[in-house]
Design an enzyme around this catalytic site. Structure first.
Site, short mmCIF file in Angstrom:
data_model
loop_
_atom_site.label_atom_id
_atom_site.label_comp_id
_atom_site.label_asym_id
_atom_site.label_seq_id
_atom_site.Cartn_x
_atom_site.Cartn_y
_atom_site.Cartn_z
N HIS A 28 15.05 67.32 106.93
CA HIS A 28 14.35 67.65 105.68
C HIS A 28 14.38 69.17 105.44
O HIS A 28 14.63 69.62 104.33
CB HIS A 28 12.86 67.24 105.76
CG HIS A 28 12.61 65.76 105.82
ND1 HIS A 28 11.74 65.19 106.71
CD2 HIS A 28 13.10 64.74 105.06
CE1 HIS A 28 11.69 63.88 106.51
NE2 HIS A 28 12.51 63.58 105.52
N LYS A 52 0.98 52.56 102.12
CA LYS A 52 1.66 52.87 103.38
C LYS A 52 0.62 53.35 104.39
O LYS A 52 -0.39 53.93 104.01
CB LYS A 52 2.72 53.96 103.16
CG LYS A 52 4.04 53.42 102.67
CD LYS A 52 5.13 54.49 102.82
CE LYS A 52 6.47 53.99 102.32
NZ LYS A 52 7.53 55.03 102.44
N ARG A 101 22.22 60.55 104.40
CA ARG A 101 22.67 60.78 105.77
C ARG A 101 23.90 59.95 106.09
O ARG A 101 24.86 60.44 106.66
CB ARG A 101 21.55 60.42 106.76
CG ARG A 101 20.38 61.38 106.72
CD ARG A 101 19.17 60.78 107.37
NE ARG A 101 18.78 59.57 106.66
CZ ARG A 101 17.66 58.89 106.90
NH1 ARG A 101 16.84 59.28 107.85
NH2 ARG A 101 17.36 57.82 106.20
N SER A 139 12.33 60.15 110.11
CA SER A 139 10.92 60.27 110.51
C SER A 139 10.49 59.06 111.34
O SER A 139 9.75 59.18 112.31
CB SER A 139 10.03 60.39 109.28
OG SER A 139 10.36 61.53 108.54
O1 PNS Z 1 11.01 59.64 102.18
P1 PNS Z 1 11.09 58.32 101.46
O2 PNS Z 1 9.99 57.41 101.92
O3 PNS Z 1 12.45 57.71 101.56
O4 PNS Z 1 10.83 58.64 99.90
C1 PNS Z 1 10.79 57.61 98.93
C2 PNS Z 1 10.24 58.11 97.59
C3 PNS Z 1 8.90 58.80 97.77
C4 PNS Z 1 11.21 59.09 96.97
C5 PNS Z 1 10.11 56.88 96.65
O5 PNS Z 1 9.42 55.87 97.33
C6 PNS Z 1 9.40 57.18 95.34
O6 PNS Z 1 9.89 57.89 94.51
N1 PNS Z 1 8.18 56.63 95.18
C7 PNS Z 1 7.38 56.81 93.99
C8 PNS Z 1 7.26 55.51 93.18
C9 PNS Z 1 8.39 55.38 92.18
O7 PNS Z 1 8.62 56.23 91.37
N2 PNS Z 1 9.12 54.24 92.26
C10 PNS Z 1 10.19 53.94 91.34
C11 PNS Z 1 11.53 54.51 91.74
S1 PNS Z 1 12.16 53.72 93.15
#
Ligand code: PNS
Length: 170
Positions: A28, A52, A101, A139
């Site tokens: 990150h 979560k 990745r 993570s």
């Molecule tokens: O680090 P992560 O858990 O892979 O990040 C995921 C994240 C936070 C980018 C994604 O879950 C997100 O954007 N959540 C907000 C809800 C949202 O907008 N959902 C619709 C698009 S998938």
């Protein structure tokens, strides 16, 4: 002034790098510093998701990111809930940055990028390829290795490893 100069000075890139960051990894951190070079402003946005069960609170995650990425002047850290595109609109961000990745990331990332584009076409998603040495670091793996007594130094900043040790004690 040439037309090119006018265009480039008018277009400011306000980028959001969203994620769970539970916890921040060196992967990150590498992405933050590379994205900060591409954007005029980079907002590292920690997802605040009550569904979560994170290891670290949002406040702890923000603090770790701020400490680890602290000296980069155009980087700020914030949290968001709800839709990412709504947060992007609120922060007037025109770019979402995500890291890839391995090919296994691609499918989910493609889906998210397409959904986000459908919801808010003004925000463009760009992908940065993770550096090879971080391409297998996540993570989730860090938490698992650490909880089973493994050494995570080299995968996370020292301050995160310290916080992980603190979590184990509590
Ligand atoms: O680090 P992560 O858990 O892979 O990040 C995921 C994240 C936070 C980018 C994604 O879950 C997100 O954007 N959540 C907000 C809800 C949202 O907008 N959902 C619709 C698009 S998938």
């Amino acid at each position: 002034m040439s037309q090119g100069a006018t265009i480039s000075s008018a277009r400011r890139v306000v980028a959001i790098y969203p994620g769970s960051f539970d916890p921040l990894t060196n992967g990150h951190l590498d992405l933050i510093s590379r994205a900060a070079k591409l954007a005029d402003r980079l907002i590292v946005a920690v997802l605040n998701n009550s569904r979560k069960q994170p290891l670290f609170t949002v406040e702890e995650r923000i603090e770790m990111i701020r400490q680890a990425a602290g000296d980069q002047g155009n980087v700020e850290t914030d949290s968001f809930g709800g839709l990412l595109v709504d947060y992007a609109a609120k922060r007037q961000a025109n770019v979402i940055v995500r890291g890839i990745r391995a090919i296994s990331d691609y499918e989910t990332e493609l889906q998210m990028a397409l959904i986000n584009r459908r919801l808010r076409p003004e925000t463009e998603t760009i992908f940065l390829m993770a550096r090879e040495e971080f391409s297998y670091v996540s993570s989730r793996m860090i938490k698992e290795i650490f909880s089973l007594g493994g050494d995570v130094s080299g995968f996370v900043p020292a301050l995160v490893a310290e916080r992980l040790r603190g979590k184990l004690k509590t």
